[in-house]
Design a protein around this motif. Structure first.
Motif, short mmCIF file in Angstrom:
data_model
loop_
_atom_site.label_atom_id
_atom_site.label_comp_id
_atom_site.label_asym_id
_atom_site.label_seq_id
_atom_site.Cartn_x
_atom_site.Cartn_y
_atom_site.Cartn_z
N PHE A 189 -0.72 2.45 2.38
CA PHE A 189 -1.11 3.04 3.22
C PHE A 189 -0.70 2.89 4.42
O PHE A 189 -0.24 1.94 5.26
CB PHE A 189 -2.36 3.53 3.23
N LEU A 206 -2.83 10.07 2.74
CA LEU A 206 -3.93 9.88 2.48
C LEU A 206 -3.72 8.47 3.33
O LEU A 206 -2.67 7.80 3.26
CB LEU A 206 -3.10 8.46 1.08
N ASP A 207 -4.85 8.32 3.59
CA ASP A 207 -5.14 6.63 4.57
C ASP A 207 -6.18 5.83 4.64
O ASP A 207 -7.02 6.41 3.98
CB ASP A 207 -5.04 7.25 5.88
N SER A 208 -5.94 4.59 4.39
CA SER A 208 -7.44 3.89 4.80
C SER A 208 -7.16 2.70 5.15
O SER A 208 -6.10 2.24 5.50
CB SER A 208 -7.76 3.52 3.07
N GLN A 236 -8.99 0.88 -4.34
CA GLN A 236 -9.20 1.16 -2.94
C GLN A 236 -9.91 2.82 -2.50
O GLN A 236 -9.52 3.67 -3.49
CB GLN A 236 -8.13 1.24 -1.98
N ILE A 239 -10.46 6.17 0.88
CA ILE A 239 -8.71 6.62 1.27
C ILE A 239 -9.93 7.92 1.38
O ILE A 239 -10.78 8.81 1.16
CB ILE A 239 -8.58 6.71 -0.25
N GLU A 240 -9.02 8.20 2.86
CA GLU A 240 -9.44 9.71 3.26
C GLU A 240 -8.47 10.49 3.23
O GLU A 240 -6.92 9.65 2.99
CB GLU A 240 -9.26 9.50 4.66
N ASP A 257 -11.75 12.71 0.15
CA ASP A 257 -12.37 11.43 -0.29
C ASP A 257 -11.51 11.16 -1.55
O ASP A 257 -11.80 11.79 -2.54
CB ASP A 257 -13.78 10.59 -0.35
N TRP A 259 -9.94 7.04 -4.40
CA TRP A 259 -10.32 6.23 -4.73
C TRP A 259 -9.34 6.01 -6.25
O TRP A 259 -8.90 6.89 -6.70
CB TRP A 259 -12.07 6.57 -5.90
#
Length: 331
Positions: A189, A206-208, A236, A239-240, A257, A259
């Motif tokens: 990410f 995607l970001d986390s 993970q 994840i946004e 969200d 996964w």
């Protein structure tokens, strides 16, 4: 055989732990209402004899592991190296599921998975191939988009080749043709996930910031009680997601969200196991819950369970096999 995705009907989960069970009941009601809880399984062409068909799954995925890398306890997973493919193991996958909402409020489920399957173990005498077309790696990708009205799915098969399918170190890329996880650097990410099919497409950001969750014993995940079958496994679940999907000729903004599960091994089932059920639950308090069941023969009492409750700060609690019971009430 064909990989299918179905909605579960009624499933009863029993966890023998006071701190988790109340959250599950509430979360299960929300997920069932939203139609975003799915299970994946293999379906035989002749499913009338289900016991025979499922028994073949253990036979199919057991096999001879000689020459492949073993999964051993005590190994320390290393990032970003372990985001890459592990060609010495027989199989692995990058598996993402997402709960999305359109700008009009419609709930959607989205899934993207890239599998790698080794066709033969590494040869100690062959250091390199003489042609780019020679490979011992096969890649299969599957993606799906689900709403209350429809389930759309597509899949691809490709030989391992730098031009067609595989992974790239920097920037990190997990690719099969134009279905790609493209990171900004060597880390997972931030990244863009994109796929184009004949019926739908998407481009998601995607970001986390959450630490990775190591399943089992620091990433060593047993798949039976004896510990003779295991995988390396990390997740993970925080994840946004934001981006767009295209469906029915319309481009639609979505957010939500996701996964990601990452797993690799050289043996997934043994001959006594008939299949599996996996659950990825997002609970009301913001935590998440992973549960799986590896099914033994009917009425044999040999099914194996494992779970982990996970929090965004990286903490979590493993749930042992004797703390879990799963009963299918209806389909």
């Amino acid at each position: 055989m064909k990989l299918k995705s179905h909605y579960l009907g009624k499933v009863k989960l029993t966890l023998i732990t006071r701190s988790i069970a109340p959250c599950i009941v509430r979360s299960f009601a929300v997920l069932s209402f939203s139609l975003l809880l799915t299970a994946c399984f293999y379906e035989s062409a002749d499913n009338k004899n289900s016991s025979h068909a499922s028994s073949g799954m253990g036979q199919l995925l057991d096999g001879n592991t000689q020459g492949y890398s073993p999964v051993q306890p005590g190994k320390q997973l290393s990032f970003p190296a372990d985001h890459q493919a592990h060609d010495g193991f027989r199989q692995e996958w990058w598996y993402l599921t997402a709960n999305l909402t359109t700008e009009s409020g419609e709930p959607l489920g989205l899934q993207w998975t890239q599998f790698r399957i080794a066709l033969a173990p590494p040869s100690p005498t062959q250091t390199q191939f003489t042609s780019d077309w020679q490979t011992k790696q096969l890649y299969m990708s599957h993606t799906a988009m689900t709403s209350k009205q429809q389930h759309l799915a597509a899949e691809k098969w490709t030989r391992g080749n730098a031009h067609f399918a595989g992974t790239q170190v920097s920037p990190l890329r997990i690719q099969q043709d134009d279905w790609q996880w493209q990171s900004h650097n060597e880390q997972l990410f931030p990244a863009t996930l994109s796929a184009n099919t004949t019926e739908f497409s998407y481009q998601l950001q995607l970001d986390s910031q959450a630490p990775f969750q190591l399943q089992g014993d620091n990433g060593y995940s047993r798949k039976n009680a004896a510990g003779t079958v295991a995988s390396y496994y990390y997740s993970q679940p925080f994840i946004e997601v934001s981006g767009t999907i295209e469906r029915d000729g319309k481009t639609i903004n979505v957010s939500g969200d996701a996964w990601l599960d990452r797993e690799w091994s050289s043996q997934f089932l043994n001959k006594d196991q008939t299949g599996w059920d996996w659950f990825a639950l997002r609970l009301d308090d913001g935590s998440t819950l992973m549960l799986f069941q590896l099914r033994g023969e009917s009425d044999s009492g040999t099914s194996f369970y494992s779970g982990r409750r996970m929090f965004a700060d990286g903490s979590g609690r493993n749930i042992e096999s004797d703390e879990i019971a799963i009963e299918v009430l209806d389909w």
